[in-house]
Design a protein around this motif. Structure first.
Motif, mmCIF file in Angstrom:
data_model
loop_
_atom_site.group_PDB
_atom_site.id
_atom_site.type_symbol
_atom_site.label_atom_id
_atom_site.label_comp_id
_atom_site.label_asym_id
_atom_site.label_seq_id
_atom_site.Cartn_x
_atom_site.Cartn_y
_atom_site.Cartn_z
ATOM 1 N N ARG A 177 49.708 -94.461 68.168
ATOM 2 C CA ARG A 177 50.302 -95.040 66.747
ATOM 3 C C ARG A 177 49.408 -94.488 65.871
ATOM 4 N N ALA A 178 48.035 -94.928 66.213
ATOM 5 C CA ALA A 178 47.124 -94.992 64.905
ATOM 6 C C ALA A 178 46.745 -93.288 64.579
ATOM 7 N N VAL A 179 46.684 -92.708 65.963
ATOM 8 C CA VAL A 179 46.237 -91.211 65.520
ATOM 9 C C VAL A 179 47.432 -90.271 65.534
ATOM 10 N N ASP A 180 48.585 -90.867 65.497
ATOM 11 C CA ASP A 180 49.751 -89.970 65.341
ATOM 12 C C ASP A 180 49.800 -89.248 63.885
ATOM 13 N N PRO A 181 49.560 -89.784 62.732
ATOM 14 C CA PRO A 181 49.292 -88.886 61.631
ATOM 15 C C PRO A 181 48.390 -87.954 61.667
ATOM 16 N N LEU A 182 47.295 -88.214 62.180
ATOM 17 C CA LEU A 182 46.479 -86.913 62.467
ATOM 18 C C LEU A 182 46.973 -85.987 63.276
ATOM 19 N N ALA A 229 49.958 -85.049 63.598
ATOM 20 C CA ALA A 229 51.124 -84.551 62.963
ATOM 21 C C ALA A 229 50.406 -83.429 61.826
ATOM 22 N N THR A 230 49.366 -83.756 61.175
ATOM 23 C CA THR A 230 49.016 -83.028 60.128
ATOM 24 C C THR A 230 47.751 -81.950 60.649
ATOM 25 N N TYR A 279 47.629 -79.227 62.385
ATOM 26 C CA TYR A 279 47.733 -77.993 62.212
ATOM 27 C C TYR A 279 47.573 -77.350 60.893
ATOM 28 N N ALA A 280 47.675 -78.198 59.879
ATOM 29 C CA ALA A 280 47.371 -77.680 58.515
ATOM 30 C C ALA A 280 46.057 -77.623 57.833
ATOM 31 N N VAL A 281 45.067 -77.776 58.998
ATOM 32 C CA VAL A 281 43.650 -77.680 58.459
ATOM 33 C C VAL A 281 43.220 -76.219 58.758
ATOM 34 N N PHE A 311 41.554 -75.495 67.935
ATOM 35 C CA PHE A 311 42.800 -75.004 67.926
ATOM 36 C C PHE A 311 43.734 -75.393 68.723
#
Lengths: 249, 248
Positions: free
Chosen positions: A89-94, A96-97, A99-101, A128
């Motif tokens: 749950r903690a790394v989920d936002p990471l 999800a975002t 591939y925008a880096v 990648f």
């Protein structure tokens, strides 16, 4: 072959046919694009001269290493994240975002760390590809039917046996998707990195030809890369189909 | 602890871990390779105060906005067509998947030759990155729709356009939003890659320029700003995505 495959072949052939005619009749000017038949001839000459073998070897080696690293580390990372929901749950936002880096930015950083070698390219391609493998592993593990746990208990299976004989096969289609994505992303990472920044490899050769207005070499190389990647992806696709068919039986 | 509260704690922990790893690599690799987190943030704020930097942001935002509109509308349009028409969809799906996994950067010279140097090439390059995933998600969503919805539309004598507008799209909205989210990230990546090669303006150019000058601080500061922007936009779309999935 199925009728669908035929339609597909005819469509692709028609596309290149129209392109050929447009180029031959100068609707598309030769400074923009050379006719596909010329690209093939040019590629033949390029391959016969042997001048691009070093670039090909280098690019393929980088892709292969990045791919292996991504699969070998992506799968266990996915398993660990699946086992520890809190961490996931903690790394989920990471995830999800992720591939925008624009990872290519880290190339100079990596050059400072690894020196001028193939490793910066490989590390970027790995970064990648690995998350695609992690996400696919999570997807696969999420979709293991609950009933398999009961099956394992009924048959008195240990944890290892359950994992190998029930869970792994159940998650296999998603893992294969992860593998396919990892292949595609490794190629994208390596070639884009070479194209923008590195000083060797197929991507660099294309950018070099572009900068020198050497359209003939550029299109020959583009054709080579696109044909190579498409062939590999289609081979994986066919292989996947075969594996899936065996499961249904 | 409440659910929202524990999520915030998780987020803070995640950021703390990332900053710690960043600081660790900085201590290991030194000034030449990396700038420290705090210094990077300070430099990012400094950059944001410069009018010249906003011109580059404007250029990138402009290209990204156009590319995103093309990718979203085009992708949903193609997806609806391929999902609604069985034969077209069956024929096109493997082609779409093959196109999706191509290293599209190989095609960038072609796009530059077609569109010329400048913003239209960036827009085109961003759009081809985003349009395919949006199309694939939309197509799959429409194919997996319950047949009874389509039959109802047919029974009510809706025209094809009205069917798409009032039945198909509302029914598939959650999956379409997932596709739009993926398309968003990839379009941004495409525009930035476009700016990193053969461009004189935009954030991608600022990064490339900083790389050329070995200006590590600017390089990382711009990357950080991009990441924060992408993360915020993505969380907004993700929240919308989850909300829509829950509603169904």
């Amino acid at each position: 072959m199925t009728p669908l495959t035929w339609i597909r072949i005819i469509l692709v052939a028609a596309f290149f046919g129209v392109l050929e005619i447009l180029c031959r009749t100068r609707v598309i000017k030769p400074v923009t694009m050379i006719p596909p038949s010329e690209m093939v001839r040019e590629l033949g000459a390029l391959l016969a001269s042997g001048s691009i073998y070093d670039d090909i070897r280098q690019t393929l080696a980088a892709v292969a290493i990045a791919l292996v690293l991504a699969v070998v580390s992506g799968f266990p990372i996915g398993v660990v994240l699946h086992a520890v929901p809190r961490l996931r749950r903690a790394v989920d936002p990471l995830l999800a975002t992720y591939y925008a880096v624009p990872f290519f930015v880290f190339y100079p950083v990596l050059v400072a760390i690894f020196g001028l070698s193939q490793w910066p390219v490989i590390v970027i391609a790995f970064m990648f590809a690995v998350v695609a493998m992690v996400i696919s592993t999570l997807n696969g593990l999420d979709r293991i039917p609950r009933v398999l746990d009961k099956v394992a208990r009924i048959h008195n299976m240990g944890a290892v046996e359950t994992a190998l004989r029930l869970k792994l096969p159940a998650a296999a289609p998603h893992l294969f998707t992860g593998l396919k994505l990892a292949v595609a992303y490794s190629f994208i990472g390596v070639i884009a990195c070479e194209f923008i920044m590195a000083a060797s490899g197929l991507g660099y050769a294309i950018a070099y030809a572009y900068n020198n207005f050497d359209n003939r070499t550029m299109y020959a190389l583009m054709l080579f890369v696109l044909a190579l990647v498409t062939t590999i992806n289609m081979a994986l696709h066919v292989w996947e189909r075969r594996l899936l068919r065996r499961r249904v039986r | 602890m409440t659910k929202a509260g524990s999520r915030i704690v998780d987020l803070v922990l995640l950021i703390a871990v990332i900053v710690a790893v960043w600081q660790g690599i900085y201590l290991l690799a030194g000034d030449a390779a990396l700038s420290a987190p705090l210094e990077t943030v300070r430099h990012a704020i400094e950059l944001l105060a410069r009018p010249r930097f906003w011109l580059d942001i404007g250029e990138s935002a402009h290209a990204f906005a156009y590319a995103l509109v093309i990718a979203w509308l085009g992708g949903v349009g193609i997806g609806v067509w391929l999902g609604g028409h069985r034969l077209s969809g069956d024929v096109a799906e493997p082609i779409l998947v093959a196109l999706y996994s191509l290293p599209k950067v190989t095609l960038y010279p072609l796009i530059l030759l077609l569109f010329g140097l400048g913003i239209s090439a960036k827009i085109a390059f961003g759009a081809i990155h985003g349009i395919i995933p949006v199309a694939i998600f939309t197509m799959n969503a429409i194919r997996n729709i319950k047949p009874v919805y389509v039959k109802t539309a047919w029974t009510m004598g809706l025209s094809p356009l009205a069917t798409v507008r009032t039945v198909l799209i509302p029914a598939c909205l959650p999956e379409i939003v997932s596709g739009l989210r993926v398309g968003f990230s990839l379009t941004l990546l495409g525009v930035l890659i476009g700016e990193m090669f053969a461009s004189k303006r935009g954030l991608g150019f600022v990064i490339m320029n900083a790389i050329g000058l070995n200006d590590v601080r600017t390089m990382l500061a711009v990357t950080l700003l991009l990441f924060v922007f992408a993360a915020l936009a993505n969380s907004a779309l993700l929240a919308l995505d989850r909300h829509l999935h829950k509603r169904v």
